[in-house]
Design a protein around this motif. Sequence first.
Motif, PDB file in Angstrom:
ATOM      1  N   ARG A  27       1.225   4.048  -3.205  1.00  0.00           N
ATOM      2  CA  ARG A  27       0.863   5.503  -2.598  1.00  0.00           C
ATOM      3  C   ARG A  27       2.222   6.653  -2.676  1.00  0.00           C
ATOM      4  NH1 ARG A  27      -4.220   6.177   0.049  1.00  0.00           N
ATOM      5  NH2 ARG A  27      -5.079   4.065   0.824  1.00  0.00           N
TER       6      ARG A  27
ATOM      7  N   ARG B 113      -2.422   4.294  -9.766  1.00  0.00           N
ATOM      8  CA  ARG B 113      -3.258   5.387  -9.646  1.00  0.00           C
ATOM      9  C   ARG B 113      -4.663   5.166 -10.564  1.00  0.00           C
ATOM     10  NH1 ARG B 113      -2.826   8.318  -6.116  1.00  0.00           N
ATOM     11  NH2 ARG B 113      -3.724  10.159  -7.231  1.00  0.00           N
TER      12      ARG B 113
ATOM     13  N   ASP C 254       0.963  -1.176  -0.154  1.00  0.00           N
ATOM     14  CA  ASP C 254      -0.092   0.023  -0.102  1.00  0.00           C
ATOM     15  C   ASP C 254       0.757   1.248   0.052  1.00  0.00           C
ATOM     16  OD1 ASP C 254      -2.607   1.367   0.126  1.00  0.00           O
ATOM     17  OD2 ASP C 254      -2.269   1.600   2.165  1.00  0.00           O
ATOM     18  N   SER C 255       1.908   1.368   0.885  1.00  0.00           N
ATOM     19  CA  SER C 255       2.792   2.418   0.959  1.00  0.00           C
ATOM     20  C   SER C 255       3.407   2.698  -0.546  1.00  0.00           C
ATOM     21  CB  SER C 255       3.966   2.208   2.135  1.00  0.00           C
ATOM     22  OG  SER C 255       3.370   2.206   3.079  1.00  0.00           O
TER      23      SER C 255
END
Length: 189
Positions: A48, A119, A44-45
Amino acid sequence: MKLIVTDDSDQRASDSDRDRVAAVLGEALATGRLTSVEHADRLDSAYRAKTVGELVPITRDLPDVAASGVPAAIEQQVIASQFSKVVRKGRWVASRHTRLTARFGAVVIDLSDAVLPGREITIETSAWFSKLIVRVAGNANVIDEGSSIFGKRNVTGGYQDDGPLIRVTGSSAFSKVIVTRGKDDWNLR
């Protein structure tokens, strides 16, 4: 292949930079260096991260892996239901392209806590005499490019600054396709 920090650590990260980090994380999960929770958090990091410098600490404590040329992200997945109900919610890794198929059933997916690999993701719908419900995060940008015959299609769109892009495509007949955002009244049980 891990990222090497240079003076370009403030440079914007590309999807291929994020995919390289995801490959290292996938190998670490497969070899037992990371738990599934650690893997999901780090993945997830990674997806992002906006700069190359933000990607470096994610794999600093992991060994390098050979580049395979295959992106670590799941490119496509199918979630299908026939005469039944399928629910996917909580912390899970979504794919860049997810096909939701329902025949006389229901498919419910919750992307609000899912790890999104990039994205932009595409949700392709195919429903006959069924119901498809997709919950997205409150900051998601939703674009509806689908169609419906003798059914209902309710997609909450709107532009949110810097949120992921969720593209909804496909068709339905005698069915409901509903995309909702955030925590609301839809029951995902």
